[in-house]
Motif scaffolding. Structure first.
Motif, PDB file in Angstrom:
ATOM      1  N   PHE A 313       0.808  -1.212   0.000  1.00 38.83           N
ATOM      2  CA  PHE A 313       0.000   0.000   0.000  1.00 38.83           C
ATOM      3  C   PHE A 313       0.848   1.273   0.000  1.00 38.83           C
ATOM      4  N   TRP A 314       2.146   1.135   0.135  1.00 36.74           N
ATOM      5  CA  TRP A 314       2.977   2.317   0.361  1.00 36.74           C
ATOM      6  C   TRP A 314       3.177   3.129  -0.916  1.00 36.74           C
ATOM      7  N   PHE A 315       3.249   4.438  -0.765  1.00 41.36           N
ATOM      8  CA  PHE A 315       3.676   5.315  -1.846  1.00 41.36           C
ATOM      9  C   PHE A 315       4.466   6.462  -1.214  1.00 41.36           C
ATOM     10  N   ARG A 317       5.234   9.704  -2.987  1.00 43.79           N
ATOM     11  CA  ARG A 317       4.831  11.036  -3.397  1.00 43.79           C
ATOM     12  C   ARG A 317       3.383  11.028  -3.861  1.00 43.79           C
ATOM     13  N   LEU A 318       2.721  12.142  -3.624  1.00 48.05           N
ATOM     14  CA  LEU A 318       1.317  12.294  -3.998  1.00 48.05           C
ATOM     15  C   LEU A 318       1.164  13.636  -4.707  1.00 48.05           C
ATOM     16  N   ALA A 319       0.683  13.607  -5.948  1.00 47.67           N
ATOM     17  CA  ALA A 319       0.569  14.815  -6.764  1.00 47.67           C
ATOM     18  C   ALA A 319      -0.881  15.033  -7.167  1.00 47.67           C
ATOM     19  N   PHE A 320      -1.424  16.193  -6.805  1.00 47.34           N
ATOM     20  CA  PHE A 320      -2.804  16.545  -7.133  1.00 47.34           C
ATOM     21  C   PHE A 320      -2.810  17.525  -8.312  1.00 47.34           C
ATOM     22  N   ALA A 321      -3.467  17.136  -9.402  1.00 47.45           N
ATOM     23  CA  ALA A 321      -3.709  18.026 -10.548  1.00 47.45           C
ATOM     24  C   ALA A 321      -2.434  18.672 -11.061  1.00 47.45           C
ATOM     25  N   CYS A 322      -1.357  17.909 -11.100  1.00 43.73           N
ATOM     26  CA  CYS A 322      -0.092  18.474 -11.585  1.00 43.73           C
ATOM     27  C   CYS A 322       0.038  18.319 -13.100  1.00 43.73           C
ATOM     28  N   LYS A 323      -0.081  17.087 -13.602  1.00 50.65           N
ATOM     29  CA  LYS A 323      -0.003  16.874 -15.045  1.00 50.65           C
ATOM     30  C   LYS A 323      -1.328  17.174 -15.717  1.00 50.65           C
ATOM     31  N   ARG A 324      -2.397  16.716 -15.107  1.00 46.96           N
ATOM     32  CA  ARG A 324      -3.739  16.928 -15.653  1.00 46.96           C
ATOM     33  C   ARG A 324      -4.645  17.396 -14.525  1.00 46.96           C
ATOM     34  N   ARG A 325      -5.607  18.223 -14.867  1.00 41.09           N
ATOM     35  CA  ARG A 325      -6.452  18.856 -13.849  1.00 41.09           C
ATOM     36  C   ARG A 325      -7.311  17.849 -13.085  1.00 41.09           C
ATOM     37  N   ASN A 326      -7.627  16.722 -13.693  1.00 40.29           N
ATOM     38  CA  ASN A 326      -8.507  15.741 -13.061  1.00 40.29           C
ATOM     39  C   ASN A 326      -7.765  14.506 -12.560  1.00 40.29           C
ATOM     40  N   SER A 331       3.112   7.932  -6.448  1.00 41.06           N
ATOM     41  CA  SER A 331       4.419   7.457  -6.922  1.00 41.06           C
ATOM     42  C   SER A 331       5.073   6.600  -5.857  1.00 41.06           C
ATOM     43  N   ARG A 332       5.563   5.439  -6.293  1.00 41.73           N
ATOM     44  CA  ARG A 332       6.208   4.475  -5.399  1.00 41.73           C
ATOM     45  C   ARG A 332       7.657   4.304  -5.854  1.00 41.73           C
ATOM     46  N   GLU A 333       8.604   4.443  -4.940  1.00 40.05           N
ATOM     47  CA  GLU A 333      10.018   4.435  -5.300  1.00 40.05           C
ATOM     48  C   GLU A 333      10.785   3.286  -4.662  1.00 40.05           C
ATOM     49  N   CYS A 334      10.137   2.211  -4.301  1.00 36.64           N
ATOM     50  CA  CYS A 334      10.813   1.041  -3.751  1.00 36.64           C
ATOM     51  C   CYS A 334      11.586   0.326  -4.859  1.00 36.64           C
ATOM     52  N   GLN A 335      12.720  -0.255  -4.532  1.00 38.91           N
ATOM     53  CA  GLN A 335      13.581  -0.893  -5.529  1.00 38.91           C
ATOM     54  C   GLN A 335      12.911  -2.088  -6.180  1.00 38.91           C
ATOM     55  N   GLU A 336      12.136  -2.857  -5.381  1.00 42.10           N
ATOM     56  CA  GLU A 336      11.543  -4.077  -5.919  1.00 42.10           C
ATOM     57  C   GLU A 336      10.451  -3.769  -6.941  1.00 42.10           C
ATOM     58  N   ASN A 337       9.656  -2.753  -6.693  1.00 37.14           N
ATOM     59  CA  ASN A 337       8.511  -2.509  -7.577  1.00 37.14           C
ATOM     60  C   ASN A 337       8.185  -1.020  -7.652  1.00 37.14           C
ATOM     61  N   ASN A 339       6.726   2.270  -9.244  1.00 39.00           N
ATOM     62  CA  ASN A 339       5.699   2.559 -10.244  1.00 39.00           C
ATOM     63  C   ASN A 339       4.965   3.838  -9.867  1.00 39.00           C
ATOM     64  N   THR A 340       4.139   4.288 -10.781  1.00 40.27           N
ATOM     65  CA  THR A 340       3.269   5.439 -10.570  1.00 40.27           C
ATOM     66  C   THR A 340       1.856   5.052 -10.982  1.00 40.27           C
ATOM     67  N   SER A 341       0.906   5.255 -10.075  1.00 40.10           N
ATOM     68  CA  SER A 341      -0.489   4.936 -10.346  1.00 40.10           C
ATOM     69  C   SER A 341      -1.277   6.231 -10.499  1.00 40.10           C
ATOM     70  N   SER A 342      -2.151   6.258 -11.486  1.00 37.17           N
ATOM     71  CA  SER A 342      -2.961   7.444 -11.749  1.00 37.17           C
ATOM     72  C   SER A 342      -4.426   7.157 -11.423  1.00 37.17           C
ATOM     73  N   TYR A 343      -5.070   8.143 -10.786  1.00 36.09           N
ATOM     74  CA  TYR A 343      -6.480   8.047 -10.438  1.00 36.09           C
ATOM     75  C   TYR A 343      -7.200   9.293 -10.949  1.00 36.09           C
ATOM     76  N   LEU A 344      -8.458   9.091 -11.338  1.00 30.66           N
ATOM     77  CA  LEU A 344      -9.298  10.188 -11.814  1.00 30.66           C
ATOM     78  C   LEU A 344     -10.184  10.692 -10.679  1.00 30.66           C
ATOM     79  N   CYS A 345     -10.188  11.977 -10.445  1.00 31.75           N
ATOM     80  CA  CYS A 345     -11.071  12.561  -9.430  1.00 31.75           C
ATOM     81  C   CYS A 345     -12.510  12.540  -9.949  1.00 31.75           C
ATOM     82  N   ILE A 346     -13.420  12.072  -9.116  1.00 24.96           N
ATOM     83  CA  ILE A 346     -14.837  12.094  -9.494  1.00 24.96           C
ATOM     84  C   ILE A 346     -15.669  12.873  -8.486  1.00 24.96           C
ATOM     85  N   GLY A 347     -15.044  13.396  -7.434  1.00 26.30           N
ATOM     86  CA  GLY A 347     -15.783  14.214  -6.481  1.00 26.30           C
ATOM     87  C   GLY A 347     -14.913  14.643  -5.320  1.00 26.30           C
TER      88      GLY A 347
END
Length: 396
Positions: A313-315, A317-326, A331-337, A339-347
């Motif tokens: 569950f760890w991440f 960095r957390l970026a709100f509306a930086c690349k896209r407004r919605n 961002s997860r920076e662990c050596q084993e895995n 990755n960056t996961s993107s979520y869409l705001c719906i409310g």
């Protein structure tokens, strides 16, 4: 007349709630006061008749019987007949359960004439049944309708997608279903009908609703609040048999409509219960703009009982509306895995809250628990809580 009891049931020709009085053939008994009640069951083919005992009939007793409608037909002369079964522990044999009824419309309800045995013999427009029921609209009646922002769209899901809420656009009815996200299967669990609007604003409505589960009918106080174009929040009180008690403080543990300051008080020998809060997301929500909260680095995180910095569950960095407004990026920076996961705001929304905390430089005696401590040792801090609902998204 042949009856196939194991065949499919049919929709009953009238619906509850209704009040009723009843008389026996020739007026030799019955009950006109107090009024008995017919309530709707979960299935349209069943009704609950709740008989009240009364002084008019020495042998009358309070009892509940379930009517299951098996067939409805109209004769060439325009008479409506109903074949049904009664379900009660004292009715064991089919001859005791099966009854035929002649249904007549009245100015404020129906007359229901019941046959003496398991056939329609002897029932006619000029006869009286072995029991005649006078069904009328309940003493209370008020026009109740949900606002359009609640019924359009009509389908919502809980955040875990385990329950589906269907709001009827033509009547104040909600159908609540068990739902499987994987195979899209559903099962009707209960129905809720709005019976009275208590208060209403532009973004919320407080109602007394009647909940039907199987053949049990209970009342509760409910507030519906529009949190965003995609999000509706439901606040429910305790269920009660008494309609007028639904929004009483003993059953609805909240303040006025529009105020969401929930306080738990234990220091003054009292505990204030919370209402049940349910967050609903409309079917096929369209993403909306995320709050402009910027980029954040996490120093600690405790989720699901685990504080390991590289658990699933760890991440970092957390970026709100930086690349896209919605968009929200985890961002997860662990050596084993990594990755960056993107979520869409719906409310997203904010609401006030009140925190009860121990005053600084105040130490409670060891023998005093939080529930028995003095209220003057604590203070209240008003906060503003922020909520964001997001779902996994893909970007091209």
């Amino acid at each position: 007349m042949l009856v196939k009891l194991d065949g499919p049931d049919t929709e009953c020709p009238f619906v509850g709630p209704l009040d009723f009085s009843y008389t026996l053939r020739g007026g030799l008994g019955g009950c006109r006061s107090p009024q008995s009640e017919v309530s709707q069951c979960l299935q349209d083919s069943q009704l609950m008749f709740s008989f009240q005992s009364c002084q008019e009939d020495y042998f009358s007793i309070s009892k509940d019987e379930i009517m299951t409608c098996k067939a409805v037909w109209v004769t060439d002369t325009g008479q409506t007949f109903l074949l049904a079964t009664w379900d009660h522990r004292n009715r064991i044999r089919d001859e005791e359960r099966i009854r035929c009824f002649l249904l007549k419309n009245t100015t404020n309800g129906y007359l229901l004439l019941q046959s003496e045995g398991p056939s329609c013999q002897g029932l006619s427009s000029h006869s009286f049944g072995s029991i005649t029921y006078n069904l009328t609209s309940p003493a209370y009646s008020s026009e109740c309708s949900f606002p359009t922002w609640l019924t359009d769209p009509r389908t919502y899901y809980t955040l875990d997608h385990k329950f589906m809420y269907n709001f009827s656009p033509h009547s104040p009815l909600i159908e609540i279903r068990n739902f499987s996200f994987f195979d899209k299967s559903e099962k009707l669990l209960s129905k809720e009908v709005c019976v009275e609007i208590v208060d209403e604003t532009e973004m919320s409505v407080k109602v007394i609703s009647r909940t039907v589960t199987n053949c049990e009918s209970l009342y509760k106080c409910t507030v519906f609040t529009k949190r965003s174009e995609n999000i509706v929040e439901i606040e429910e009180g305790d269920e009660t048999l008494v309609r007028l008690a639904a929004c009483a403080q003993s059953n609805f543990h909240s303040t006025a409509v529009g105020s969401y300051k929930h306080t738990v008080e234990t220091g003054s020998y009292s505990y204030r219960k919370h209402n049940k809060i349910i967050t609903l997301v409309k079917d096929n929500p369209v993403s909306s703009a995320c709050p402009l909260l910027g980029l954040h680095n996490l120093s600690s995180l405790y989720i699901a009982g685990n504080s390991d910095m590289c658990n699933q569950f760890w991440f970092h960095r957390l970026a709100f509306a930086c690349k896209r407004r919605n968009e929200i990026e985890f961002s997860r920076e662990c050596q084993e895995n990594p990755n960056t996961s993107s979520y869409l705001c719906i409310g997203a929304w904010t609401q006030p809250a009140r925190l009860r905390r121990k005053k600084q430089h105040q130490q409670l005696p060891h023998h005093e628990s939080l529930a028995s401590s003095r209220s003057e040792d604590y203070e209240y801090v008003d906060l503003t809580l922020g909520f964001i609902i997001a779902q996994p998204g893909k970007f091209s």
